[in-house]
Scaffold this active site. Structure first.
Site, PDB file in Angstrom:
ATOM      1  N   ASN A  38     -12.765  27.257  -7.560  1.00 44.20           N
ATOM      2  CA  ASN A  38     -11.830  26.535  -6.705  1.00 44.20           C
ATOM      3  C   ASN A  38     -11.060  25.457  -7.489  1.00 44.20           C
ATOM      4  OD1 ASN A  38     -12.780  27.995  -4.469  1.00 44.20           O
ATOM      5  ND2 ASN A  38     -14.448  26.536  -4.159  1.00 44.20           N
ATOM      6  N   SER A  63     -18.296  27.570  -5.255  1.00 43.72           N
ATOM      7  CA  SER A  63     -18.635  27.599  -3.832  1.00 43.72           C
ATOM      8  C   SER A  63     -20.145  27.518  -3.671  1.00 43.72           C
ATOM      9  CB  SER A  63     -18.115  28.890  -3.193  1.00 43.72           C
ATOM     10  OG  SER A  63     -18.697  29.114  -1.929  1.00 43.72           O
ATOM     11  N   LYS A  82      -2.702  -6.671  -0.086  1.00 48.69           N
ATOM     12  CA  LYS A  82      -3.264  -6.331  -1.392  1.00 48.69           C
ATOM     13  C   LYS A  82      -4.091  -5.044  -1.413  1.00 48.69           C
ATOM     14  CE  LYS A  82      -3.136 -11.187  -2.364  1.00 48.69           C
ATOM     15  NZ  LYS A  82      -2.606 -11.404  -0.981  1.00 48.69           N
ATOM     16  N   GLN A  96      -2.299 -11.435   3.839  1.00 50.10           N
ATOM     17  CA  GLN A  96      -3.507 -11.235   3.033  1.00 50.10           C
ATOM     18  C   GLN A  96      -3.818  -9.751   2.919  1.00 50.10           C
ATOM     19  OE1 GLN A  96      -7.024 -13.867   3.440  1.00 50.10           O
ATOM     20  NE2 GLN A  96      -8.104 -12.026   4.114  1.00 50.10           N
ATOM     21  N   SER A 105     -11.018 -12.862   1.208  1.00 53.46           N
ATOM     22  CA  SER A 105     -10.312 -11.814   0.461  1.00 53.46           C
ATOM     23  C   SER A 105     -10.832 -11.684  -0.963  1.00 53.46           C
ATOM     24  CB  SER A 105      -8.811 -12.112   0.416  1.00 53.46           C
ATOM     25  OG  SER A 105      -8.553 -13.351  -0.242  1.00 53.46           O
ATOM     26  N   GLU A 132      -6.216  20.437  -5.545  1.00 50.93           N
ATOM     27  CA  GLU A 132      -6.249  20.243  -4.093  1.00 50.93           C
ATOM     28  C   GLU A 132      -6.408  18.765  -3.754  1.00 50.93           C
ATOM     29  OE1 GLU A 132      -9.346  22.853  -2.805  1.00 50.93           O
ATOM     30  OE2 GLU A 132      -8.119  24.651  -3.045  1.00 50.93           O
ATOM     31  N   TYR A 155       5.313 -17.687   5.054  1.00 51.64           N
ATOM     32  CA  TYR A 155       4.013 -17.051   4.882  1.00 51.64           C
ATOM     33  C   TYR A 155       3.252 -16.982   6.207  1.00 51.64           C
ATOM     34  CZ  TYR A 155      -0.596 -15.832   3.199  1.00 51.64           C
ATOM     35  OH  TYR A 155      -1.780 -15.182   3.001  1.00 51.64           O
ATOM     36  N   THR A 183      12.238  31.069  -4.477  1.00 56.17           N
ATOM     37  CA  THR A 183      12.799  30.309  -3.362  1.00 56.17           C
ATOM     38  C   THR A 183      12.163  30.873  -2.092  1.00 56.17           C
ATOM     39  OG1 THR A 183      14.694  31.783  -2.980  1.00 56.17           O
ATOM     40  CG2 THR A 183      15.000  29.996  -4.565  1.00 56.17           C
ATOM     41  N   HIS A 184      11.816  30.010  -1.166  1.00 56.63           N
ATOM     42  CA  HIS A 184      11.124  30.429   0.060  1.00 56.63           C
ATOM     43  C   HIS A 184       9.817  31.146  -0.260  1.00 56.63           C
ATOM     44  CE1 HIS A 184      14.880  29.540   2.242  1.00 56.63           C
ATOM     45  NE2 HIS A 184      15.484  30.156   1.247  1.00 56.63           N
ATOM     46  N   ASN A 189       0.390 -20.362  -1.726  1.00 53.93           N
ATOM     47  CA  ASN A 189       1.461 -19.420  -1.408  1.00 53.93           C
ATOM     48  C   ASN A 189       2.236 -19.002  -2.650  1.00 53.93           C
ATOM     49  OD1 ASN A 189       0.593 -19.914   1.164  1.00 53.93           O
ATOM     50  ND2 ASN A 189       2.536 -20.709   1.943  1.00 53.93           N
ATOM     51  N   LYS A 225     -16.563  32.352  -6.729  1.00 51.71           N
ATOM     52  CA  LYS A 225     -15.417  31.464  -6.508  1.00 51.71           C
ATOM     53  C   LYS A 225     -15.219  30.459  -7.650  1.00 51.71           C
ATOM     54  CE  LYS A 225     -13.103  30.994  -3.442  1.00 51.71           C
ATOM     55  NZ  LYS A 225     -13.366  30.194  -2.233  1.00 51.71           N
TER      56      LYS A 225
END
Length: 466
Positions: free
Chosen positions: A294, A286, A334, A331, A27, A299, A326, A158-159, A113, A292
């Site tokens: 973007n 683009s 993390k 392990q 690890s 996003e 444990y 709304t909506h 531990n 474009k």
């Protein structure tokens, strides 16, 4: 072919693990980031061992000097991490033992531990503090944008349909509320992490006389009055992963907020809305269409939200079926935590940068909020003030809206004689409802988007955010 016995636990075994097993079980490739906390914990532990007489002061000082030297090497990138030693803890301990013979006593009254449990709790306190600082930075940017555009009105939705007019600042303050709840959640996680598990051993503590409270104080595991906070059950202390899950939950929910903010900004920046222009530095073009622009930063913020939720799900699934105490499965707790930390911090920095560079298109906002249909509810309230029940008023205004649609005219351009036929409570002053400044001024209740309440919220947030 027989392997060399593993240095940290090889006494029981006649041969060390296979190379494949070493690669599978190591690890250190990801937990090496705990090195500062591991060194901090080891210095406190050795100080406690000296206090209770299990090592000498001279040995303690030698251990501390050795740990400080290792910390410098790590910071400078000169420390050699060895996969065969499995994790950050054994890498540091072995390097220390090579430099300081007395370090062979450092693991007295300590297990990996409770060592890793302590490291992680120190880590969570630091991670929460870092993310909280980034949250405040985003909030301050939002407050600045709101302050620059205090007089700008936009349609509230709304909506995803135009609903009622609100100040842009009121909308931005909704984001401040979201982020403030996030900050409170991270503060709660830090508080839950603020209990010292060191001294719990592998499962049942130790027969040696140690001073857990002393260690807790050295490591800063104290309450507001400076009293040490020490875990009360050794089995729970080494197996508990609640703080991991709570931290990932706070990150996941913050990610949901980033995503919702991003979605609004993406819509507002579209040609269909054009309420704002996004900074070029946080957009891309683009590969095919040269016109474009973007909103990639936004996003990606939406996408990162899914990643943060996935990390939370990983931790919940990991912990759900494990018996006390444990198990090596843990392990794997993390990587999702570290990823949530890194991505949440990165998202906040990107969000702050995007917000800081956006520009509000006042003309577009004014044109959108000029739609008199946004004040249809105010027209119903007009009838209520004249003694009409709200349900009856709602129905009447609906009929007026339909009449305007049939005639293809704005709501406030209907003739009074026609409106009067819908309901006798309409009077010649009915069009006064469509004076936008008066309509906003009527919204005086706490939490509403009226000018007086907005001023109060500016004062409140300026005080909260410094």
């Amino acid at each position: 072919m027989a392997k060399k016995a593993q240095a940290t636990w090889g006494g029981r075994f006649s041969a060390g693990p296979a190379g494949l097993m070493l690669r599978f079980s190591e690890s250190v490739s990801f937990d090496r980031r705990l090195a500062p906390f591991d060194i901090q914990g080891s210095k406190a532990h050795s100080a406690m061992l000296a206090k209770v007489g299990l090592i000498t002061r001279k040995e303690r000082d030698a251990i501390h000097r050795g740990l400080d030297a290792i910390a410098r090497d790590i910071r400078r990138g000169k420390f050699t991490w060895r996969t065969e030693l499995e994790d950050v803890h054994m890498n540091i301990e072995q390097a220390l033992t090579q430099r300081v013979p007395a370090a062979a006593k450092l693991h007295t009254a300590r297990s990996r531990n409770d060592q890793v449990a302590t490291d992680m709790r120190l880590y969570f306190k630091a991670a929460c503090a870092e993310i909280s600082a980034h949250l405040v930075a985003v909030q301050r940017v939002l407050l600045k944008v709101a302050d620059k555009n205090q007089d700008v009105l936009i349609p509230g939705y709304t909506h995803l349909q135009r609903a009622q007019p609100v100040f842009l600042a009121h909308h931005l303050f909704a984001y401040l509320e979201m982020l403030q709840r996030d900050a409170e959640r991270f503060a709660a996680v830090a508080d839950h992490a603020n209990w010292c598990p060191l001294g719990s051993g592998a499962i049942a503590g130790t027969t040696l006389r140690i001073d857990r409270e002393f260690t807790a104080e050295l490591l800063g595991f104290v309450d507001s009055a400076g009293r040490p906070r020490v875990t009360q059950n050794s089995m729970d202390a080494v197996s508990d992963r609640d703080v991991f899950i709570e931290f990932a939950t706070a990150c996941a929910l913050a990610g949901v907020h980033f995503s919702r903010i991003a979605e609004d900004l993406i819509l507002w920046a579209s040609q269909e809305f054009k309420f704002i222009d996004l900074p070029d530095a946080f957009c891309t073009g683009s590969s095919l269409m040269p016109q474009k622009k973007n909103p990639d930063s936004l996003e990606l913020l939406r996408g990162k939200s899914a990643r943060l939720q996935g990390n939370l799900h990983t931790l919940l699934t990991l912990a759900k079926g494990l018996p006390l105490t444990y198990n090596r499965d843990l392990q794997e707790d993390k990587p999702p935590v570290f990823d949530s930390h890194d991505q949440t911090a990165l998202c906040l920095q990107v969000l702050a940068g995007t917000l800081a560079g956006l520009k509000v298109n006042r003309a577009k906002c004014a044109a959108a909020v000029a739609d008199p249909a946004l004040l249809a509810t105010d027209l119903a309230d007009y009838l209520v003030r004249k003694g009409v029940s709200f349900r009856e008023a709602h129905h009447a205004v609906g009929a007026v809206v339909k009449l305007a649609e049939q005639q293809r005219v704005p709501l406030d351009q209907l003739a009074f004689a026609e409106v009067r036929t819908v309901h006798p409570a309409f009077k010649s002053d009915w069009k006064s409802v469509f004076q936008l400044d008066h309509a906003m001024a009527r919204r005086t209740g706490t939490g509403m988007p009226g000018p007086a309440q907005l001023a109060r919220q500016f004062t409140r947030w300026q005080k909260l955010l410094g």
